[in-house]
Design a protein around this motif. Structure first.
Motif, PDB file in Angstrom:
ATOM      1  N   LYS A 186       0.691  -0.934  -0.069  1.00  0.00           N
ATOM      2  CA  LYS A 186      -0.034  -0.129   0.027  1.00  0.00           C
ATOM      3  C   LYS A 186       0.664   0.951   0.467  1.00  0.00           C
ATOM      4  CE  LYS A 186      -3.928  -2.612   2.240  1.00  0.00           C
ATOM      5  NZ  LYS A 186      -4.703  -1.906   3.416  1.00  0.00           N
ATOM      6  N   ASP A 187       0.537   2.686  -0.331  1.00  0.00           N
ATOM      7  CA  ASP A 187       1.331   3.596  -0.243  1.00  0.00           C
ATOM      8  C   ASP A 187       1.487   3.610   1.225  1.00  0.00           C
ATOM      9  OD1 ASP A 187      -0.132   3.647  -2.933  1.00  0.00           O
ATOM     10  OD2 ASP A 187      -1.437   5.624  -3.122  1.00  0.00           O
ATOM     11  N   ILE A 188       3.036   4.550   0.620  1.00  0.00           N
ATOM     12  CA  ILE A 188       3.866   4.863   1.967  1.00  0.00           C
ATOM     13  C   ILE A 188       4.105   6.037   2.032  1.00  0.00           C
ATOM     14  CG2 ILE A 188       5.182   3.457   1.212  1.00  0.00           C
ATOM     15  CD1 ILE A 188       6.460   2.822   4.137  1.00  0.00           C
ATOM     16  N   PRO A 189       4.253   7.251   3.211  1.00  0.00           N
ATOM     17  CA  PRO A 189       4.862   8.180   3.033  1.00  0.00           C
ATOM     18  C   PRO A 189       6.123   8.491   2.907  1.00  0.00           C
ATOM     19  CG  PRO A 189       2.757   8.013   4.932  1.00  0.00           C
ATOM     20  CD  PRO A 189       3.131   6.668   4.266  1.00  0.00           C
ATOM     21  N   PHE A 190       6.431   9.356   2.284  1.00  0.00           N
ATOM     22  CA  PHE A 190       7.579   9.680   2.192  1.00  0.00           C
ATOM     23  C   PHE A 190       8.533  10.045   2.521  1.00  0.00           C
ATOM     24  CE2 PHE A 190      11.347  12.923   0.673  1.00  0.00           C
ATOM     25  CZ  PHE A 190      12.432  11.272  -0.076  1.00  0.00           C
ATOM     26  N   ILE A 201      21.345   7.041  -5.565  1.00  0.00           N
ATOM     27  CA  ILE A 201      21.213   6.630  -7.312  1.00  0.00           C
ATOM     28  C   ILE A 201      21.569   7.511  -7.747  1.00  0.00           C
ATOM     29  CG2 ILE A 201      18.942   6.990  -7.413  1.00  0.00           C
ATOM     30  CD1 ILE A 201      21.175   4.141  -9.397  1.00  0.00           C
ATOM     31  N   HIS A 202      22.991   7.414  -8.723  1.00  0.00           N
ATOM     32  CA  HIS A 202      23.152   7.577  -9.813  1.00  0.00           C
ATOM     33  C   HIS A 202      23.207   9.923  -9.750  1.00  0.00           C
ATOM     34  CE1 HIS A 202      24.281   9.531 -13.405  1.00  0.00           C
ATOM     35  NE2 HIS A 202      22.768   9.881 -13.939  1.00  0.00           N
ATOM     36  N   HIS A 203      24.116  10.636  -8.832  1.00  0.00           N
ATOM     37  CA  HIS A 203      23.996  11.311  -8.772  1.00  0.00           C
ATOM     38  C   HIS A 203      23.843  12.521  -9.501  1.00  0.00           C
ATOM     39  CE1 HIS A 203      25.555  14.872  -6.289  1.00  0.00           C
ATOM     40  NE2 HIS A 203      25.830  15.502  -6.952  1.00  0.00           N
ATOM     41  N   ALA A 204      22.361  13.492  -9.248  1.00  0.00           N
ATOM     42  CA  ALA A 204      22.034  14.711 -10.129  1.00  0.00           C
ATOM     43  C   ALA A 204      21.048  13.598 -11.109  1.00  0.00           C
ATOM     44  CB  ALA A 204      23.060  14.802 -11.017  1.00  0.00           C
ATOM     45  N   ASP A 208      17.462  11.620  -8.240  1.00  0.00           N
ATOM     46  CA  ASP A 208      17.995  11.447  -7.319  1.00  0.00           C
ATOM     47  C   ASP A 208      17.997  13.387  -7.138  1.00  0.00           C
ATOM     48  OD1 ASP A 208      20.371  11.386  -5.495  1.00  0.00           O
ATOM     49  OD2 ASP A 208      20.926  13.031  -6.882  1.00  0.00           O
ATOM     50  N   ARG A 209      17.628  13.848  -7.895  1.00  0.00           N
ATOM     51  CA  ARG A 209      17.073  14.982  -7.829  1.00  0.00           C
ATOM     52  C   ARG A 209      16.041  15.213  -7.689  1.00  0.00           C
ATOM     53  NH1 ARG A 209      15.694  17.214 -12.747  1.00  0.00           N
ATOM     54  NH2 ARG A 209      15.973  19.397 -12.499  1.00  0.00           N
ATOM     55  N   LEU A 210      14.933  14.393  -7.762  1.00  0.00           N
ATOM     56  CA  LEU A 210      12.883  14.052  -7.425  1.00  0.00           C
ATOM     57  C   LEU A 210      13.504  13.920  -5.947  1.00  0.00           C
ATOM     58  CD1 LEU A 210      10.099  14.143  -8.716  1.00  0.00           C
ATOM     59  CD2 LEU A 210      10.297  11.760  -8.396  1.00  0.00           C
ATOM     60  N   LEU A 211      13.955  12.877  -5.974  1.00  0.00           N
ATOM     61  CA  LEU A 211      14.384  12.207  -3.372  1.00  0.00           C
ATOM     62  C   LEU A 211      14.878  13.366  -3.098  1.00  0.00           C
ATOM     63  CD1 LEU A 211      15.057   8.394  -4.681  1.00  0.00           C
ATOM     64  CD2 LEU A 211      12.415   9.759  -3.629  1.00  0.00           C
ATOM     65  N   GLY A 212      16.073  14.072  -3.484  1.00  0.00           N
ATOM     66  CA  GLY A 212      16.659  14.943  -3.019  1.00  0.00           C
ATOM     67  C   GLY A 212      15.800  16.165  -2.618  1.00  0.00           C
ATOM     68  N   ASP A 213      15.045  16.717  -3.762  1.00  0.00           N
ATOM     69  CA  ASP A 213      13.835  17.964  -3.690  1.00  0.00           C
ATOM     70  C   ASP A 213      13.012  17.771  -2.547  1.00  0.00           C
ATOM     71  OD1 ASP A 213      16.140  19.415  -5.912  1.00  0.00           O
ATOM     72  OD2 ASP A 213      13.676  19.008  -7.250  1.00  0.00           O
ATOM     73  N   GLN A 220      13.850  16.829   5.779  1.00  0.00           N
ATOM     74  CA  GLN A 220      15.114  15.805   6.404  1.00  0.00           C
ATOM     75  C   GLN A 220      15.562  15.162   5.518  1.00  0.00           C
ATOM     76  OE1 GLN A 220      12.890  12.475   8.566  1.00  0.00           O
ATOM     77  NE2 GLN A 220      10.385  14.262   8.285  1.00  0.00           N
ATOM     78  N   PRO A 221      17.286  16.106   5.434  1.00  0.00           N
ATOM     79  CA  PRO A 221      17.855  14.807   4.620  1.00  0.00           C
ATOM     80  C   PRO A 221      17.900  13.180   4.504  1.00  0.00           C
ATOM     81  CG  PRO A 221      18.837  16.355   6.119  1.00  0.00           C
ATOM     82  CD  PRO A 221      18.156  16.189   6.289  1.00  0.00           C
ATOM     83  N   PHE A 222      18.700  12.886   3.591  1.00  0.00           N
ATOM     84  CA  PHE A 222      19.068  11.733   3.369  1.00  0.00           C
ATOM     85  C   PHE A 222      20.195  10.568   4.178  1.00  0.00           C
ATOM     86  CE2 PHE A 222      17.063  11.404  -1.457  1.00  0.00           C
ATOM     87  CZ  PHE A 222      16.002  10.989  -1.003  1.00  0.00           C
ATOM     88  N   LYS A 223      19.173   9.995   4.553  1.00  0.00           N
ATOM     89  CA  LYS A 223      20.442   9.402   5.220  1.00  0.00           C
ATOM     90  C   LYS A 223      20.996   8.464   4.477  1.00  0.00           C
ATOM     91  CE  LYS A 223      18.510   9.590  10.355  1.00  0.00           C
ATOM     92  NZ  LYS A 223      18.264   8.740  11.325  1.00  0.00           N
ATOM     93  N   GLU A 224      22.164   8.871   3.599  1.00  0.00           N
ATOM     94  CA  GLU A 224      23.270   7.658   2.577  1.00  0.00           C
ATOM     95  C   GLU A 224      23.931   6.969   3.441  1.00  0.00           C
ATOM     96  OE1 GLU A 224      24.586   9.453  -1.895  1.00  0.00           O
ATOM     97  OE2 GLU A 224      23.112   9.505  -1.461  1.00  0.00           O
ATOM     98  N   SER A 225      23.536   6.041   2.463  1.00  0.00           N
ATOM     99  CA  SER A 225      25.060   4.825   2.774  1.00  0.00           C
ATOM    100  C   SER A 225      25.567   4.644   2.257  1.00  0.00           C
ATOM    101  CB  SER A 225      24.375   3.814   4.109  1.00  0.00           C
ATOM    102  OG  SER A 225      23.580   2.878   2.723  1.00  0.00           O
ATOM    103  N   VAL A 226      24.931   4.372   1.628  1.00  0.00           N
ATOM    104  CA  VAL A 226      26.298   4.251  -0.268  1.00  0.00           C
ATOM    105  C   VAL A 226      25.251   4.581  -2.052  1.00  0.00           C
ATOM    106  CG1 VAL A 226      24.896   1.926  -0.830  1.00  0.00           C
ATOM    107  CG2 VAL A 226      27.800   2.611  -1.143  1.00  0.00           C
TER     108      VAL A 226
END
Length: 303
Positions: A186-190, A201-204, A208-213, A220-226
């Motif tokens: 089911k739909d889950i809030p971002f 995934i794939h900087h810029a 990546d742009r969509l999720l970053g915006d 809440q900035p990303f907690k990017e592990s890799v």
């Protein structure tokens, strides 16, 4: 050297066929004096006699026979060229250069291209897999005729049409803390997933742009592990437990054979479109026109 005169060439062949200046003039709908003048001018320019004249009519000389044969070859080549150009104009021959994102090539595009190729066998397809930004640049620089890219760019100078609806999904291993929330698909809030480590995934890139915006707007900035550069690599890193990941619906087939679970993001911004894009100022070839028409005819909006 004077340019080839197709009118005079046809007259030479008519004279050779009819043996009469009068009949040749009648067939062409011009005066006999005009026919005589054209032949005389041509003989003067070439420095040879093309016809023996007599009270019974005209007959090709040896030089005239050679010239007439050359005229036949040239006029045949012109007719063949006209036919070839007509094929290009009708979209039966030509080329179509496409700049496509990986999302487009993992969605419905391959089957659509196969359908197009079957119907337009004379069109040579040149498919470039690229990022959306580079695809639009290829249009600007004339290296592509059409681009199929995501919709989160500036399309002011382009003409666009919908190609495919494409929702963003979150994926995780089955033992992830979010598994109970994700499992029902089911739909889950971002905002619910942002506190967890993420495989980037794939900087810029467009995703990546969509999720970053969206993350910046949520505060809440990303907690990017890799971070990885391809969707198959992202799936493998999520499988290995480096965090959750995000895929467009056109790439969900990459989950086949894995035990990963996934759910669509609930926010309206997560429902995007892939677009068929062409530069407004570029000529619209028959091949481009028929491909864009096929894209529009087969587009089915999501409900």
């Amino acid at each position: 050297m004077a340019p080839f005169d197709s009118v005079t060439a046809r007259l030479i062949l008519l004279l050779a066929e009819t043996g009469s200046i009068g009949r040749a003039a009648e067939r062409e709908g011009i005066a006999t004096s005009a026919v005589s003048r054209r032949v005389s001018d041509l003989e003067s320019r070439l420095g040879v006699v093309l016809f023996d004249r007599s009270a019974h009519g005209v007959k090709l000389t040896t030089a005239g026979a050679a010239y007439a044969e050359g005229c036949r070859n040239v006029l045949r080549a012109i007719a063949d060229l006209d036919a070839v150009m007509a094929d290009f104009g009708a979209g039966l021959r030509g080329s179509l250069r496409l700049a496509c994102t990986s999302s487009a090539l993992t969605g419905r595009l391959p089957e659509l291209l196969a359908r197009y190729a079957a119907k337009h066998a004379g069109i040579e397809l040149d498919i470039q897999e690229t990022s959306a930004a580079k695809g639009l640049l290829a249009l600007d620089e004339g290296r592509a005729d059409i681009a199929i890219v995501s919709d989160n760019y500036d399309f002011t100078r382009f003409e666009i049409k919908a190609f495919e609806d494409d929702r963003v999904w979150v994926l995780a291993p089955p033992d992830h803390p979010l598994a109970a929330r994700i499992e029902p698909r089911k739909d889950i809030p971002f905002e619910m997933v942002l506190s967890h480590p993420i495989v980037g995934i794939h900087h810029a890139g467009s995703l990546d742009r969509l999720l970053g915006d969206a993350a910046r707007k949520a505060g809440q900035p990303f907690k990017e592990s890799v971070r990885v550069e391809s969707f198959p690599a992202l799936v493998r890193m999520v499988e290995a437990g480096f965090g959750i990941g995000f895929l467009r619906s056109t790439s969900l087939h990459l989950l086949a054979g894995t035990d990963l679970i996934c759910a669509p993001l609930a926010e309206p911004w997560a429902l995007r479109q892939l677009l068929v894009v062409r530069r407004k100022s570029s000529p619209l070839s028959a091949a481009m026109k028929s491909f864009i028409a096929l894209c529009s005819e087969t587009y089915v909006p999501s409900v």
